[in-house]
Design a protein around this motif. Structure first.
Motif, short mmCIF file in Angstrom:
data_model
loop_
_atom_site.label_atom_id
_atom_site.label_comp_id
_atom_site.label_asym_id
_atom_site.label_seq_id
_atom_site.Cartn_x
_atom_site.Cartn_y
_atom_site.Cartn_z
N GLY A 122 7.39 -2.96 7.23
CA GLY A 122 6.90 -2.64 6.02
C GLY A 122 5.78 -4.02 5.94
O GLY A 122 4.89 -3.58 5.06
N ILE A 123 6.23 -5.22 6.26
CA ILE A 123 5.28 -6.04 6.24
C ILE A 123 3.92 -5.94 6.89
O ILE A 123 2.81 -6.14 6.19
N VAL A 124 3.96 -5.34 8.03
CA VAL A 124 3.04 -4.73 8.59
C VAL A 124 2.19 -3.93 8.12
O VAL A 124 0.68 -3.96 7.93
N LEU A 125 2.81 -3.04 7.41
CA LEU A 125 2.02 -1.89 6.62
C LEU A 125 1.27 -2.17 5.28
O LEU A 125 0.26 -1.97 5.23
N MET A 126 1.99 -3.32 4.86
CA MET A 126 1.36 -4.00 3.75
C MET A 126 0.10 -4.75 4.05
O MET A 126 -0.57 -4.79 3.60
N ASP A 127 0.13 -5.50 5.22
CA ASP A 127 -1.10 -6.03 5.76
C ASP A 127 -2.31 -5.08 6.18
O ASP A 127 -3.19 -5.52 5.84
N LEU A 128 -1.69 -3.92 6.67
CA LEU A 128 -2.83 -2.98 7.06
C LEU A 128 -3.44 -2.35 5.67
O LEU A 128 -4.64 -1.96 5.70
N ALA A 129 -2.69 -2.43 4.83
CA ALA A 129 -3.30 -1.68 3.18
C ALA A 129 -4.39 -2.87 2.86
O ALA A 129 -4.88 -2.49 1.87
N LEU A 130 -4.37 -3.77 3.27
CA LEU A 130 -5.52 -5.13 2.77
C LEU A 130 -6.84 -4.69 3.50
O LEU A 130 -7.86 -5.37 3.22
N ASP A 131 -7.13 -3.64 4.56
CA ASP A 131 -7.99 -3.60 5.22
C ASP A 131 -9.31 -2.91 4.53
O ASP A 131 -9.11 -2.02 3.67
N ARG A 132 -10.38 -3.48 4.23
CA ARG A 132 -11.41 -2.94 3.31
C ARG A 132 -12.10 -1.80 4.15
O ARG A 132 -12.77 -1.07 3.35
N ASN A 133 -11.87 -1.58 5.19
CA ASN A 133 -12.64 -0.35 6.06
C ASN A 133 -11.96 0.69 5.96
O ASN A 133 -12.30 1.86 6.19
N ARG A 134 -10.66 0.87 5.18
CA ARG A 134 -9.90 2.22 4.94
C ARG A 134 -10.18 2.71 3.72
O ARG A 134 -10.72 2.23 2.61
N ALA A 135 -9.86 3.98 3.66
CA ALA A 135 -10.16 4.85 2.59
C ALA A 135 -9.10 4.30 1.48
O ALA A 135 -7.88 3.76 2.05
N LYS A 136 -9.34 4.45 0.37
CA LYS A 136 -8.27 4.03 -0.86
C LYS A 136 -7.05 4.81 -0.77
O LYS A 136 -5.91 4.12 -0.89
N SER A 137 -6.96 5.98 -0.44
CA SER A 137 -5.74 6.76 -0.29
C SER A 137 -5.03 6.36 0.73
O SER A 137 -3.80 6.09 0.38
N VAL A 138 -5.55 6.03 1.91
CA VAL A 138 -4.68 5.43 3.23
C VAL A 138 -4.21 4.17 2.69
O VAL A 138 -3.23 3.77 3.12
N LYS A 139 -4.95 3.14 1.98
CA LYS A 139 -4.32 1.77 1.70
C LYS A 139 -3.17 1.92 0.77
O LYS A 139 -2.27 1.23 0.80
N VAL A 140 -3.40 2.97 -0.20
CA VAL A 140 -2.31 3.31 -1.16
C VAL A 140 -0.80 3.56 -0.56
O VAL A 140 -0.04 3.35 -0.57
N SER A 141 -1.37 4.48 0.67
CA SER A 141 -0.17 5.06 1.31
C SER A 141 0.46 3.93 2.16
O SER A 141 1.39 3.73 1.95
N PHE A 142 -0.55 3.30 2.78
CA PHE A 142 0.24 2.12 3.51
C PHE A 142 1.00 1.02 2.70
O PHE A 142 2.07 0.63 2.88
N ALA A 143 0.40 0.74 1.49
CA ALA A 143 0.95 -0.09 0.79
C ALA A 143 2.37 0.13 0.06
O ALA A 143 3.40 -0.48 0.13
N SER A 144 2.36 1.53 -0.25
CA SER A 144 3.57 2.02 -0.85
C SER A 144 4.58 2.18 0.05
O SER A 144 5.81 1.84 -0.18
N ALA A 145 4.15 2.57 1.48
CA ALA A 145 5.24 2.87 2.44
C ALA A 145 5.68 1.42 2.97
O ALA A 145 6.73 1.16 3.07
N GLY A 146 5.06 0.15 2.88
CA GLY A 146 5.21 -0.74 3.16
C GLY A 146 6.19 -1.57 2.15
O GLY A 146 7.25 -2.09 2.48
N VAL A 147 5.86 -1.38 0.85
CA VAL A 147 6.72 -1.87 -0.17
C VAL A 147 7.98 -1.13 -0.05
O VAL A 147 9.15 -1.93 -0.25
N ALA A 148 8.16 0.10 -0.12
CA ALA A 148 9.49 0.92 -0.02
C ALA A 148 10.34 0.51 1.48
O ALA A 148 11.42 0.16 1.16
N SER A 149 9.60 0.20 2.48
CA SER A 149 10.24 -0.18 3.63
C SER A 149 10.83 -1.58 3.60
O SER A 149 12.17 -1.77 3.74
N VAL A 150 10.24 -2.58 2.82
CA VAL A 150 10.62 -3.84 2.45
C VAL A 150 11.73 -3.68 1.42
O VAL A 150 12.80 -4.50 1.79
#
Length: 170
Positions: A122-150
């Motif tokens: 989950g922490i790794v997924l939240m870190d991947l959500a901070l990448d500026r080169n990703r689409a916003k929907s992917v960043k939101v998905s990574f962030a929500s999956a990371g927060v949910a996992s943690v």
């Protein structure tokens, strides 16, 4: 005073001059007419593993360490415990070894280790959500999956601790 050693150091030049003549002949004679072949061997080239392979190996090692694999191999606890119901007399399985902080069943260690790994992912997924080169929907998905996992890992780990130690944080 420390006892003296009775061994004498032999000088390497003395050992070479006092060599047995037969040993000297056996050492020199075969190589006077035998020559080693000229081999053209290539050194094997090792390529570095991919970063994902290294991450997977590290994650597996982390899982094994926090699950208590070393404890399980040394102590050889049962996989799962059992207890008898006082009223009905039925035997029911017990996953957590109650009251003993320094002991565990195998399934208890594996489930706790999985929760720790889930929190790390989950922490790794939240870190991947901070990448500026990703689409916003992917960043939101990574962030929500990371927060949910943690959150799931934390809540389940606290539940495991409360099952293991009933009077914890009360």
């Amino acid at each position: 005073m420390a006892p003296r050693s009775e061994t004498l150091a032999v000088d390497s030049s003395t050992a070479a001059t006092s060599m047995d003549p037969i040993f000297h002949i056996l050492k020199v004679l075969p190589f006077s007419f035998l020559q080693p072949p000229r081999l053209r061997l290539k050194l094997p080239s090792l390529s570095l593993p991919s970063p994902m392979t290294v991450y997977a190996l590290l994650l597996l090692t982390y899982f094994m360490v926090v699950s208590g694999i070393v404890y399980d191999v040394i102590v050889e606890p049962p996989g799962i415990g059992s207890s008898q119901d006082r009223h009905t007399g039925a035997v029911r399985p017990v996953v957590f070894l109650p009251g003993r902080v320094n002991g565990q069943y195998i399934i208890e260690g594996l489930s706790s280790g999985f929760m720790f790994v889930l929190g790390g992912i989950g922490i790794v997924l939240m870190d991947l959500a901070l990448d500026r080169n990703r689409a916003k929907s992917v960043k939101v998905s990574f962030a929500s999956a990371g927060v949910a996992s943690v959150v799931i890992a934390y809540v389940m780990s606290m539940l495991f601790i409360r099952i293991k130690i009933p009077a914890y944080l009360h």
